[in-house]
Design an enzyme around this catalytic site. Structure first.
Site, mmCIF file in Angstrom:
data_model
loop_
_atom_site.group_PDB
_atom_site.id
_atom_site.type_symbol
_atom_site.label_atom_id
_atom_site.label_comp_id
_atom_site.label_asym_id
_atom_site.label_seq_id
_atom_site.Cartn_x
_atom_site.Cartn_y
_atom_site.Cartn_z
ATOM 1 N N CYS A 12 28.567 51.337 31.145
ATOM 2 C CA CYS A 12 29.599 52.232 30.593
ATOM 3 C C CYS A 12 30.110 53.095 31.743
ATOM 4 O O CYS A 12 29.946 52.725 32.907
ATOM 5 C CB CYS A 12 29.055 53.067 29.434
ATOM 6 N N ASN A 15 26.677 56.212 32.208
ATOM 7 C CA ASN A 15 25.284 55.744 32.058
ATOM 8 C C ASN A 15 24.375 56.831 31.461
ATOM 9 O O ASN A 15 23.191 56.908 31.787
ATOM 10 C CB ASN A 15 24.719 55.238 33.405
ATOM 11 N N CYS A 17 25.309 57.879 27.903
ATOM 12 C CA CYS A 17 25.513 57.794 26.441
ATOM 13 C C CYS A 17 25.425 56.349 25.943
ATOM 14 O O CYS A 17 24.418 55.940 25.359
ATOM 15 C CB CYS A 17 26.846 58.408 26.032
ATOM 16 N N ARG A 18 26.478 55.554 26.176
ATOM 17 C CA ARG A 18 26.542 54.229 25.544
ATOM 18 C C ARG A 18 25.625 53.182 26.171
ATOM 19 O O ARG A 18 24.882 52.504 25.452
ATOM 20 C CB ARG A 18 27.987 53.717 25.553
ATOM 21 N N SER A 19 25.678 53.034 27.514
ATOM 22 C CA SER A 19 24.901 51.919 28.094
ATOM 23 C C SER A 19 23.385 52.108 27.995
ATOM 24 O O SER A 19 22.670 51.118 27.778
ATOM 25 C CB SER A 19 25.350 51.592 29.522
ATOM 26 N N ASP A 136 33.820 55.940 23.764
ATOM 27 C CA ASP A 136 33.106 56.959 24.524
ATOM 28 C C ASP A 136 32.874 58.182 23.619
ATOM 29 O O ASP A 136 33.838 58.786 23.147
ATOM 30 C CB ASP A 136 33.996 57.329 25.719
HETATM 31 P P1 4NP Z 1 29.072 57.151 28.718
HETATM 32 O O1 4NP Z 1 29.727 58.566 28.324
HETATM 33 O O2 4NP Z 1 30.081 56.455 29.615
HETATM 34 O O3 4NP Z 1 28.903 56.452 27.412
HETATM 35 O O4 4NP Z 1 27.770 57.470 29.422
HETATM 36 C C1 4NP Z 1 30.187 59.481 29.266
HETATM 37 C C2 4NP Z 1 29.307 60.302 29.918
HETATM 38 C C3 4NP Z 1 29.775 61.254 30.818
HETATM 39 C C4 4NP Z 1 31.144 61.372 31.046
HETATM 40 C C5 4NP Z 1 32.038 60.534 30.388
HETATM 41 C C6 4NP Z 1 31.561 59.582 29.499
HETATM 42 N N1 4NP Z 1 31.631 62.361 31.962
HETATM 43 O O5 4NP Z 1 32.858 62.521 32.061
HETATM 44 O O6 4NP Z 1 30.804 63.052 32.599
#
Ligand code: 4NP
Length: 174
Positions: A12, A15, A17-19, A136
């Protein structure tokens, strides 16, 4: 000689939340099915190196029975394109970022263009959320984090059913 387990990388943006959620849920269903598959996760960004998954992600995952506390964030690196047999993007931006990175390495002569064939969406075989992005949740609400878990569960079960129906896919060169 037994061949080494099939290697899957969930990707994702951050790294956190989703992955990591996809990694743990995929591990859960692979273990239940007894398949020779190893799973890791990484982010296309380097926003959260060495960080534990987002506390909201951990909380909602824990409520569904998944422990993410031991995971730590890392960015996708060049070696991942050698190691992993399958790289699962959570959304279309993650997919195009990976395609860009691979193209760049192919153009420099550092990678074979066939690596592109190892990319897929997490939702590739998912009958409930077919080829849909896993949105996201980072700037979202509780329901967005719950939706990540529901989509990862559905998508992971679909990958396991696909591998059970196509066991040759998991065969690696020793
Ligand atoms: P992820 O979510 O891609 O599912 O881990 C996010 C985590 C952090 C951020 C964006 C999306 N960020 O902008 O810090």
């Amino acid at each position: 000689m037994a061949s080494s387990p099939y290697q899957v990388l969930c990707v994702c943006l951050g790294n956190i939340c989703r992955s990591p959620t996809a990694e743990i849920i995929l591990k859960h269903y692979v273990k239940l099915a007894g398949l020779p598959v190893e799973i890791d996760s990484a982010g296309t960004s380097n926003y959260h190196p060495n960080k534990a998954p987002d506390p909201r992600t951990q909380k909602f995952a824990r409520a569904s029975g998944y422990d993410l506390s031991h995971l730590r964030g890392r960015q996708v690196c060049r070696e991942d394109f050698d190691q992993f047999d399958l790289i699962l993007a959570m959304d279309d931006t993650n997919l195009s970022d990976l395609q860009w990175q691979i193209n760049h390495l192919v153009q420099k002569g550092e990678l074979d263009a066939s690596v592109m064939d190892r990319l897929a969406l997490m939702s590739e075989h998912d009958p409930k959320f077919s080829r849909q992005a896993i949105p996201d949740p980072y700037f979202g609400h509780a329901s967005d984090f719950e939706r990540v878990i529901a989509q990862c569960e559905s998508a992971a079960q679909a990958w396991v059913e696909y591998w059970q129906a196509n066991p040759n896919v998991l065969r690696r060169q020793p």
